[in-house]
Motif scaffolding. Structure first.
Motif, PDB file in Angstrom:
ATOM      1  N   THR A   1     124.160  92.009  16.392  1.00  0.00           N
ATOM      2  CA  THR A   1     123.890  93.265  15.706  1.00  0.00           C
ATOM      3  C   THR A   1     125.070  94.211  15.865  1.00  0.00           C
ATOM      4  O   THR A   1     125.866  94.060  16.792  1.00  0.00           O
ATOM      5  N   THR A   2     125.140  95.188  14.978  1.00  0.00           N
ATOM      6  CA  THR A   2     126.172  96.223  15.103  1.00  0.00           C
ATOM      7  C   THR A   2     125.629  97.447  15.824  1.00  0.00           C
ATOM      8  O   THR A   2     126.370  98.386  16.086  1.00  0.00           O
ATOM      9  N   LYS A   3     124.344  97.430  16.163  1.00  0.00           N
ATOM     10  CA  LYS A   3     123.705  98.594  16.776  1.00  0.00           C
ATOM     11  C   LYS A   3     123.595  98.437  18.291  1.00  0.00           C
ATOM     12  O   LYS A   3     123.027  97.465  18.777  1.00  0.00           O
ATOM     13  N   ASP A   4     124.097  99.404  19.014  1.00  0.00           N
ATOM     14  CA  ASP A   4     124.005  99.408  20.472  1.00  0.00           C
ATOM     15  C   ASP A   4     122.629  99.924  20.898  1.00  0.00           C
ATOM     16  O   ASP A   4     121.996 100.706  20.191  1.00  0.00           O
ATOM     17  N   HIS A   5     122.169  99.467  22.033  1.00  0.00           N
ATOM     18  CA  HIS A   5     120.923  99.959  22.634  1.00  0.00           C
ATOM     19  C   HIS A   5     120.907  99.512  24.087  1.00  0.00           C
ATOM     20  O   HIS A   5     121.722  98.705  24.514  1.00  0.00           O
ATOM     21  N   SER A   6     119.962 100.005  24.839  1.00  0.00           N
ATOM     22  CA  SER A   6     119.909  99.744  26.284  1.00  0.00           C
ATOM     23  C   SER A   6     119.760  98.263  26.627  1.00  0.00           C
ATOM     24  O   SER A   6     120.197  97.828  27.689  1.00  0.00           O
TER      25      SER A   6
ATOM     26  N   ARG B   1     121.003  95.713  24.813  1.00  0.00           N
ATOM     27  CA  ARG B   1     122.020  94.924  24.118  1.00  0.00           C
ATOM     28  C   ARG B   1     123.326  94.937  24.890  1.00  0.00           C
ATOM     29  O   ARG B   1     123.671  95.925  25.519  1.00  0.00           O
TER      30      ARG B   1
ATOM     31  N   TYR C   1     127.502  94.371  24.781  1.00  0.00           N
ATOM     32  CA  TYR C   1     128.654  94.377  23.891  1.00  0.00           C
ATOM     33  C   TYR C   1     129.382  93.044  23.975  1.00  0.00           C
ATOM     34  O   TYR C   1     129.609  92.514  25.063  1.00  0.00           O
TER      35      TYR C   1
ATOM     36  N   TYR D   1     127.214  93.550  19.137  1.00  0.00           N
ATOM     37  CA  TYR D   1     126.384  93.441  20.337  1.00  0.00           C
ATOM     38  C   TYR D   1     125.483  92.214  20.207  1.00  0.00           C
ATOM     39  O   TYR D   1     125.228  91.734  19.110  1.00  0.00           O
TER      40      TYR D   1
ATOM     41  N   GLU E   1     121.671  90.466  21.531  1.00  0.00           N
ATOM     42  CA  GLU E   1     120.340  90.765  22.071  1.00  0.00           C
ATOM     43  C   GLU E   1     119.567  89.459  22.229  1.00  0.00           C
ATOM     44  O   GLU E   1     119.482  88.676  21.294  1.00  0.00           O
TER      45      GLU E   1
END
Length: 187
Positions: free
Chosen positions: A123-128, A130, A132, A138, A140
């Motif tokens: 994904t291109t979306k960062d989150h807690s 995920r 890098y 990122y 997951e």
């Protein structure tokens, strides 16, 4: 001291989201140009889990997963996400406007891989939850294998928790383990 080892190859798949069967078919064809033969496809199901994509992609979306025959190195997942973003752009040129006014992204492709113990998405979306990888991408772990069944996490998308997803990823895992046995056996 632990010694680093190279990872085993993994089973590549892609989650497809589109507004029509025609767009799904074109996406499958495009992806075979990048990654080779598709070994398995899930049934097509209505994507009714969220309205998150409606503004960009329109309503009445369809979900399908595809699995590719060739295994690949998990280190290449970030590159794969960049490639599928490129494929989305190419397909958008072909289909833009066919779904109606305001549909800017007719197709969404989410690549990932199946490992014997997990299903990983790029994904291109960062989150807690995920990690890098590289180049803005990122990873997951969205499902994990536990007690002979794919088990979701609290963050797992609803469509990945469906019976259809479970069946598809179980088939993918079985095929993947058979491929690993052939590799180990030298066939």
């Amino acid at each position: 001291m632990a010694v680093p080892v190279s990872p085993m190859p993994v089973c590549r798949f892609a989650g497809l989201l589109a507004g029509s069967e025609e767009e799904l078919a074109a996406t499958r064809w495009e992806l075979t140009q990048w990654y080779g033969k598709i070994d398995d496809v899930s049934e097509v199901m209505p994507f009714t889990f969220t309205q998150y994509y409606e503004e960009e992609m329109g309503a009445n979306l369809l979900r399908q997963w595809v699995r590719f025959e060739a295994l690949f190195n998990p280190e290449h997942l970030a590159k794969c996400k960049l490639e599928t973003n490129m494929a989305e752009t190419l397909l958008a040129r072909q289909f833009r406007g066919k779904q109606g006014e305001g549909v800017n992204r007719p197709i969404n492709i989410d690549p990932g891989y199946v490992h014997r113990y997990k299903v990983v998405l790029a994904t291109t979306k960062d989150h807690s939850h995920r990690v890098y990888m590289s180049e803005g991408i990122y990873a997951e772990v969205t499902l994990h294998w536990s007690r002979n069944v794919w088990t979701p996490w609290s963050w797992t998308y609803a469509d990945y928790q469906t019976k259809q997803a479970g069946e598809f990823f179980t088939r993918a895992r079985t095929a993947y383990l058979e491929q690993l046995q052939k590799i180990a056996g030298g066939r």
